[in-house]
Design a protein around this motif. Structure first.
Motif, PDB file in Angstrom:
ATOM      1  N   ASP A 128       0.794  -1.036   0.019  1.00  0.00           N
ATOM      2  CA  ASP A 128       0.119   0.005   0.170  1.00  0.00           C
ATOM      3  C   ASP A 128       0.702   1.201   0.010  1.00  0.00           C
ATOM      4  N   SER A 129       1.925   1.145   0.454  1.00  0.00           N
ATOM      5  CA  SER A 129       3.021   2.362   0.726  1.00  0.00           C
ATOM      6  C   SER A 129       3.239   2.499  -0.956  1.00  0.00           C
ATOM      7  N   TRP A 130       3.331   1.986  -1.468  1.00  0.00           N
ATOM      8  CA  TRP A 130       3.916   2.114  -3.085  1.00  0.00           C
ATOM      9  C   TRP A 130       2.507   2.237  -3.860  1.00  0.00           C
ATOM     10  N   ALA A 131       1.533   1.441  -3.818  1.00  0.00           N
ATOM     11  CA  ALA A 131       0.329   1.465  -4.844  1.00  0.00           C
ATOM     12  C   ALA A 131      -0.435   2.657  -4.537  1.00  0.00           C
ATOM     13  N   ILE A 132      -0.922   2.971  -3.343  1.00  0.00           N
ATOM     14  CA  ILE A 132      -1.488   4.176  -2.971  1.00  0.00           C
ATOM     15  C   ILE A 132      -1.057   5.128  -2.045  1.00  0.00           C
ATOM     16  N   SER A 133       0.246   5.082  -2.165  1.00  0.00           N
ATOM     17  CA  SER A 133       1.064   6.103  -1.268  1.00  0.00           C
ATOM     18  C   SER A 133       0.591   6.328   0.188  1.00  0.00           C
TER      19      SER A 133
ATOM     20  N   ILE B 164      -2.391  -8.556  -0.329  1.00  0.00           N
ATOM     21  CA  ILE B 164      -2.117  -7.835  -1.393  1.00  0.00           C
ATOM     22  C   ILE B 164      -0.506  -8.197  -2.055  1.00  0.00           C
ATOM     23  N   GLY B 165       0.268  -8.405  -1.296  1.00  0.00           N
ATOM     24  CA  GLY B 165       1.586  -8.714  -1.459  1.00  0.00           C
ATOM     25  C   GLY B 165       1.930 -10.257  -1.694  1.00  0.00           C
ATOM     26  N   GLY B 166       0.696 -10.774  -1.746  1.00  0.00           N
ATOM     27  CA  GLY B 166       0.799 -12.225  -2.192  1.00  0.00           C
ATOM     28  C   GLY B 166       1.768 -13.224  -1.175  1.00  0.00           C
TER      29      GLY B 166
END
Length: 484
Positions: free
Chosen positions: A346-351, A416-418
């Motif tokens: 989430d830190s990467w995908a949606i900041s 989300i990270g699988g």
């Protein structure tokens, strides 16, 4: 002159806080010695502090109970947990200690529900609220659960066809809810949610497809706001629109008796986080009661679906700074021993931002840094925090290890990270630790999952040993492969 890391934190925030304390210049989280945990288990490390799950559930129950008592609200309150936030058994086991209900999103969720029933974790009285766009397998699984006697399973109708699909698969009568397609926040890329049925179409849909259908009983109106429950004009406006629909529907549908105010509470993402949960609950109950009293209809039973609020604040992730790269005169990159993309997607995908604190060396001077992950992807970094749009950490020293903690990462990040699968650049998933209380209230930790190995990656990719449908190594195929 105050130049130490502890000085920065104390002059920027109100510190220490309920969950964060300092002992011997090392950070504690809910009384857990994080530095000691790092020494025992190594890094990178993920952990789940299970008691926080029960605590947040009980807090919400108290807020709604107090508000209902204050306003003379005659409906009941039901806390549902959104399984999509974290499907892990240890999370469900902890949450279900608190007499709660479950909200599902897809077909395999029903398999989890059936397993929980088999293990005695839930009963036929547990509400199972089935959200999401429903096709074949999901419909069949819902039908199986209801046909086997779980009458408190309530599928929430997301589109016009689902009534017919469910009616064909379910034997006898069943209950349903209808989801409102709420209007999105003005800054959103589209106007109306893709989920649910439009405000103006709810009553006509009921009259056409449910009113004269003896098999279906409408029990619930489902109201979900993507931004969550926040004290904004947008939220209150959408809630009032929802209440108008509820009242109109209630007047033509006597069986309707429940309102699901989905869209969860925010969780703490900074030491400066402020949110008056008690006020928000009080105002929601007040608004619902006032609208129903004015329309002279009975108030609904209230259902909430809290996912991140339930499990988010139970999780944390700890990394070690491996090396510092000075890329120019201003930018210092602290390289961690894992990847943000894979461990905190989430830190990467949606900041999304998480509470970020040093674990050790609080009594030393600090510096401004950027945090970089191990993958070769330019987006694998974490570069801003709440204080002055930068991250400050104790100064990097090659001979003094520095550990960094990210907190309240317990919702969504593993799925989300699988978890257990392939990771970007084949960076292994970290070791995962569970922290729980024993029967005497003492904390104990255990390893839930070891860090992924090369053999596991190779097997997934097809290079390593193959497994049969039971998860056992297929020795015949191994033998053929070796001969070739």
């Amino acid at each position: 002159m105050k130049t130490k890391y502890i000085d920065l934190i104390e002059q920027t925030y109100d510190f220490p806080q309920e969950e964060f304390q300092l002992k011997d210049n090392k950070l504690e989280f809910h009384g857990i010695d994080l530095y000691d945990m790092v020494q025992r288990y190594g890094t990178p490390l993920k952990f789940t502090y299970l008691p926080k799950i029960s605590k947040n559930i009980q807090r919400a129950k108290e807020w709604f109970g107090s508000a209902m008592k204050k306003h003379g609200y005659k409906g009941t309150y039901h806390y549902c947990y959104c399984t999509k936030s974290s499907h892990f058994e240890h999370v469900l086991n902890e949450a279900l200690k608190n007499d709660i209900h479950i909200e599902t999103s897809s077909a395999f969720d029903i398999n989890i529900v059936e397993q929980l029933k088999k293990n005695g974790k839930i009963s036929k009285n547990t509400y199972v609220i089935c959200n999401g766009f429903k096709r074949d397998q999901y419909v069949q699984n819902i039908a199986r659960l209801i046909n086997e006697g779980h009458k408190n399973c309530i599928p929430i109708i997301d589109n016009y066809e689902e009534i017919e699909l469910l009616s064909e698969a379910i034997d006898g009568k069943f209950k349903v809810g209808i989801r409102i397609a709420s209007e999105e926040e003005p800054k959103f890329e589209f106007y109306t949610s893709r989920l649910g049925i439009g405000y103006k179409n709810i009553v006509p849909f009921y009259n056409q497809s449910i009113k004269n259908n003896d098999q279906v009983e409408l029990k619930m109106l489902h109201f979900f706001i993507n931004t969550g429950i926040r004290d904004t004009a947008y939220y209150w406006n959408e809630l009032l629109k929802c209440l108008k629909v509820y009242i109109s529907l209630k007047k033509v549908c006597p069986t309707l008796d429940s309102l699901n105010i989905g869209g969860g509470f925010p969780i703490k993402n900074s030491l400066a986080f402020e949110y008056d949960y008690e006020y928000m609950v009080d105002e929601i109950i007040h608004q619902i009661k006032q609208a129903c009293d004015e329309a002279e209809v009975d108030v609904p039973h209230i259902f909430t679906e809290f996912g991140s609020f339930t499990v988010g604040e139970s999780g944390g992730t700890i990394y070690e700074v491996l090396y510092q790269k000075q890329q120019n005169d201003r930018e210092k990159w602290n390289m961690i021993n894992s990847s943000f993309i894979t461990t905190m997607p989430d830190s990467w995908a949606i900041s999304k931002r998480f509470i970020t604190l040093a674990i050790n060396r609080w009594n030393e001077e600090y510096e401004r840094v950027l945090l970089g992950g191990l993958t070769c992807d330019s987006d694998d970094y974490y570069n801003s925090e709440q204080h002055m749009n930068a991250i400050y950490m104790p100064k990097y020293k090659k001979d003094k290890p520095l550990y960094i903690g990210f907190f309240n990462t317990g919702a969504y990040q593993e799925t989300i990270g699988g978890f257990g699968g392939l990771q970007h650049c084949l960076i292994p998933h970290p070791k995962h630790i569970l922290i729980q209380e024993d029967e005497h209230g003492n904390l104990k930790s255990s390893v839930f999952a070891e860090q992924q190995t090369a053999e596991e990656f190779l097997s997934i990719l097809g290079y390593g040993p193959k497994k049969d449908k039971n998860g056992q190594l297929d020795h015949k195929k191994l033998l053929v492969s070796s001969k070739n």
